[in-house]
Design a protein around this motif. Sequence first.
Motif, PDB file in Angstrom:
ATOM      1  N   UNK A 105       0.842  -1.188   0.000  1.00 15.21           N
ATOM      2  CA  UNK A 105       0.000   0.000   0.000  1.00 15.21           C
ATOM      3  C   UNK A 105       0.883   1.246   0.000  1.00 15.21           C
ATOM      4  N   UNK A 106       0.549   2.211  -0.869  1.00 16.13           N
ATOM      5  CA  UNK A 106       1.311   3.457  -0.982  1.00 16.13           C
ATOM      6  C   UNK A 106       0.786   4.451   0.051  1.00 16.13           C
ATOM      7  N   UNK A 107       1.498   4.550   1.201  1.00 15.38           N
ATOM      8  CA  UNK A 107       1.008   5.363   2.317  1.00 15.38           C
ATOM      9  C   UNK A 107       1.044   6.861   2.048  1.00 15.38           C
ATOM     10  N   UNK A 108       2.069   7.349   1.377  1.00 12.76           N
ATOM     11  CA  UNK A 108       2.266   8.792   1.234  1.00 12.76           C
ATOM     12  C   UNK A 108       1.764   9.324  -0.103  1.00 12.76           C
ATOM     13  N   UNK A 109       0.879   8.585  -0.756  1.00 14.19           N
ATOM     14  CA  UNK A 109       0.459   8.982  -2.097  1.00 14.19           C
ATOM     15  C   UNK A 109      -0.448  10.210  -2.062  1.00 14.19           C
ATOM     16  N   UNK A 110      -0.099  11.199  -2.844  1.00 16.29           N
ATOM     17  CA  UNK A 110      -0.934  12.379  -3.064  1.00 16.29           C
ATOM     18  C   UNK A 110      -1.292  12.400  -4.548  1.00 16.29           C
ATOM     19  N   UNK A 111      -2.550  12.152  -4.854  1.00 13.24           N
ATOM     20  CA  UNK A 111      -2.979  11.973  -6.246  1.00 13.24           C
ATOM     21  C   UNK A 111      -2.802  13.249  -7.056  1.00 13.24           C
ATOM     22  N   UNK A 112      -2.375  13.063  -8.300  1.00 17.91           N
ATOM     23  CA  UNK A 112      -2.270  14.163  -9.248  1.00 17.91           C
ATOM     24  C   UNK A 112      -2.918  13.749 -10.563  1.00 17.91           C
ATOM     25  N   UNK A 113      -3.558  14.695 -11.208  1.00 19.30           N
ATOM     26  CA  UNK A 113      -4.166  14.427 -12.504  1.00 19.30           C
ATOM     27  C   UNK A 113      -3.080  13.964 -13.481  1.00 19.30           C
ATOM     28  N   UNK A 114      -3.337  12.859 -14.161  1.00 18.75           N
ATOM     29  CA  UNK A 114      -2.380  12.342 -15.121  1.00 18.75           C
ATOM     30  C   UNK A 114      -1.546  11.191 -14.606  1.00 18.75           C
ATOM     31  N   UNK A 115      -1.646  10.864 -13.320  1.00 17.02           N
ATOM     32  CA  UNK A 115      -0.916   9.708 -12.790  1.00 17.02           C
ATOM     33  C   UNK A 115      -1.393   8.433 -13.487  1.00 17.02           C
ATOM     34  N   UNK A 116      -0.454   7.591 -13.900  1.00 17.88           N
ATOM     35  CA  UNK A 116      -0.796   6.351 -14.582  1.00 17.88           C
ATOM     36  C   UNK A 116      -1.213   5.291 -13.575  1.00 17.88           C
ATOM     37  N   UNK A 117      -2.311   4.583 -13.881  1.00 17.54           N
ATOM     38  CA  UNK A 117      -2.848   3.589 -12.952  1.00 17.54           C
ATOM     39  C   UNK A 117      -3.173   2.282 -13.679  1.00 17.54           C
ATOM     40  N   UNK A 118      -3.331   1.213 -12.890  1.00 12.68           N
ATOM     41  CA  UNK A 118      -3.758  -0.088 -13.383  1.00 12.68           C
ATOM     42  C   UNK A 118      -4.938  -0.536 -12.526  1.00 12.68           C
ATOM     43  N   UNK A 119      -6.057  -0.842 -13.157  1.00  9.45           N
ATOM     44  CA  UNK A 119      -7.225  -1.369 -12.448  1.00  9.45           C
ATOM     45  C   UNK A 119      -7.338  -2.850 -12.778  1.00  9.45           C
ATOM     46  N   UNK A 120      -7.271  -3.698 -11.735  1.00 10.79           N
ATOM     47  CA  UNK A 120      -7.291  -5.145 -11.941  1.00 10.79           C
ATOM     48  C   UNK A 120      -8.513  -5.734 -11.263  1.00 10.79           C
ATOM     49  N   UNK A 121      -9.214  -6.622 -11.992  1.00 11.09           N
ATOM     50  CA  UNK A 121     -10.420  -7.241 -11.467  1.00 11.09           C
ATOM     51  C   UNK A 121     -10.234  -8.711 -11.198  1.00 11.09           C
ATOM     52  N   UNK A 122     -11.345  -9.430 -11.141  1.00  8.87           N
ATOM     53  CA  UNK A 122     -11.333 -10.849 -10.801  1.00  8.87           C
ATOM     54  C   UNK A 122     -10.382 -11.610 -11.712  1.00  8.87           C
ATOM     55  N   UNK A 123      -9.494 -12.426 -11.133  1.00  9.45           N
ATOM     56  CA  UNK A 123      -8.484 -13.071 -11.960  1.00  9.45           C
ATOM     57  C   UNK A 123      -8.852 -14.447 -12.476  1.00  9.45           C
ATOM     58  N   UNK A 124     -10.121 -14.813 -12.498  1.00 13.99           N
ATOM     59  CA  UNK A 124     -10.502 -16.152 -12.934  1.00 13.99           C
ATOM     60  C   UNK A 124     -11.362 -16.073 -14.184  1.00 13.99           C
ATOM     61  N   UNK A 125     -11.027 -16.899 -15.192  1.00 19.12           N
ATOM     62  CA  UNK A 125     -11.862 -17.014 -16.382  1.00 19.12           C
ATOM     63  C   UNK A 125     -12.015 -15.715 -17.129  1.00 19.12           C
ATOM     64  N   UNK A 126     -13.218 -15.512 -17.711  1.00 21.39           N
ATOM     65  CA  UNK A 126     -13.447 -14.338 -18.540  1.00 21.39           C
ATOM     66  C   UNK A 126     -13.474 -13.056 -17.711  1.00 21.39           C
ATOM     67  N   UNK A 127     -13.517 -13.173 -16.393  1.00 17.95           N
ATOM     68  CA  UNK A 127     -13.560 -11.975 -15.557  1.00 17.95           C
ATOM     69  C   UNK A 127     -12.168 -11.502 -15.166  1.00 17.95           C
ATOM     70  N   UNK A 128     -11.163 -12.113 -15.761  1.00 15.81           N
ATOM     71  CA  UNK A 128      -9.803 -11.648 -15.552  1.00 15.81           C
ATOM     72  C   UNK A 128      -9.602 -10.384 -16.370  1.00 15.81           C
ATOM     73  N   UNK A 129      -9.651  -9.214 -15.727  1.00 15.29           N
ATOM     74  CA  UNK A 129      -9.604  -7.957 -16.469  1.00 15.29           C
ATOM     75  C   UNK A 129      -8.494  -7.057 -15.938  1.00 15.29           C
ATOM     76  N   UNK A 130      -7.784  -6.453 -16.856  1.00 11.51           N
ATOM     77  CA  UNK A 130      -6.760  -5.465 -16.521  1.00 11.51           C
ATOM     78  C   UNK A 130      -6.998  -4.246 -17.394  1.00 11.51           C
ATOM     79  N   UNK A 131      -7.127  -3.077 -16.770  1.00 13.19           N
ATOM     80  CA  UNK A 131      -7.343  -1.836 -17.512  1.00 13.19           C
ATOM     81  C   UNK A 131      -6.259  -0.833 -17.137  1.00 13.19           C
ATOM     82  N   UNK A 132      -5.645  -0.247 -18.149  1.00  9.66           N
ATOM     83  CA  UNK A 132      -4.665   0.809 -17.935  1.00  9.66           C
ATOM     84  C   UNK A 132      -5.340   2.157 -18.150  1.00  9.66           C
TER      85      UNK A 132
END
Length: 376
Positions: free
Chosen positions: A143-170
Motif C-alpha cells: 500500500x502506498x502510504x504517502x500517495x498524493x494523487x495528481x491528474x495524469x498519474x498512470x494507474x492499473x485497475x485489476x479485477x477478478x483473476x478467474x476465467x473471462x472476468x480476468x480484467x486489466x485496464x490501464x
Amino acid sequence: MKNKTNRLTLIISFLILLATIAVAVFWIINRNGEPLQVENNLVTNVSSENNHTNLKSIIHNAQKAIVQIQTNSGVSQKTGSGFIFNSKGDIVTNAHVVEDADSIIVSLSNTQKYPAALVAIGEKEDIAIIRVPELKYLDPLPYEEDYQAEIGDEIIAIGSPVGIQNTVSLGLIVGTDRSFTIEQFQYDHVYQISANITHGNSGGPLILRKNGKVIGINSAGIDDTDIGFSIPMNNVFKQLKDWTESVDEEKLDYQMPTTATINQEKFKEDAKYITEYFFDSINLRDYINAYTLLDSDLQSKVTYTKFREAFSPIVKLNVNEVLIEDRNEEQLKIVAKLEITTRDKSYNEKKETHDYPLIIGLENDQIKILKYGEDR
C-alpha cells in the motif's frame, strides 16, 4: 644553457596547449548556459523494454493477491473482486459485493476456492473486510502510504483473476475530488479514472503504475464508458486496519454453498484459464507459481528442480489458442497452441510452434494440472 632554455620552452608550450584544450571543452559544455546534449537510442530502447517487462510483472504478481468473490444470498448471486490486505488472510472488497450474503466463496488466480467469513462491513462507506484463514501464507499487496494523487498519474485497475472476468485496464487519474451517492453508500473525495469498472471489477485494487502499490479500491463505473471511480486507500486504511485488529474470531461464520454438482461450463472456462496462467507464469520465469498448479501426484513424480530445468531454456512463450480436445465430468484434455523461442548453451535462439497437451482435472475440489506434455 641552450638545452635548458629549449626544455623550458617546450614545457611552457605544453602547459599552454593543455590550458587551451581545457578552456575549449569548458566553453562547449557551458555555451549559452545549456548542457551538452547526446542522444543515446540504445538507452531509450532498453528503458522501453524494461518498462514493458515491469508492467507484465506488476500485473502477474498482483494477481496472486487478487481474488474473485462469489456470494449467494439464496435469491441472488453476485461476483466481485478483492485483494489480500494482511498476513491474517483478510481481504478488502466493496460492501455492495458481500452485503446480505449467506455464503462467500473466494477464488485465487490458480482457481483454488475457499469459504470466507465477513469480518466487518461499512454502513455508508462502500468497504468491507472478509477473512480466509487458509490465505495467511499469501503476501498482501503493498500500500502506498504517502500517495498524493495528481491528474495524469498512470494507474492499473485489476479485477477478478478467474476465467473471462480476468480484467486489466490501464488508464489515468482524471479527477481527485469526486463525491456522489449510490443507493445507501456515500462516496466522498474519490478518484475518477479513465478505466471502466464493471461489476466483476468491484472491490479490486487500483494500482499505481510506477511502483505497483495499491492506492485505491475500485468501486463504481459508468456502463459502456471508460469512466470509473475508486475509493482512495488513504481515506479508509485506518478503518480497515481497525476492523482486522478488533474482530472476534469465534463469531466468524464460514459457509459453503450447498451445491455439490460440477458446473461444466465453468469447469471448461477455468481449465482454459489455468492453462494460460500456467504458461504466463513460465513466460515470466515464475516457475514456483507454475509448479503449484500441478496436482500432488504429478509433483511427486516431477521435482521442482526437474520442472524448472525443463522450461528454463525458454526465452519467450506465446499462447495463440487453447482448445478442448476431449472431456468427461472430471477431466479435460487441453491442447495449447504455442509459439516458443528457446536459447541453447551457445545463446543461439530458435523459434518453433508446438501443440502442447495438458490434462486438467480436480484434486480435492480444486482445479489442477494432472499431466503436461506427451512424455509425462
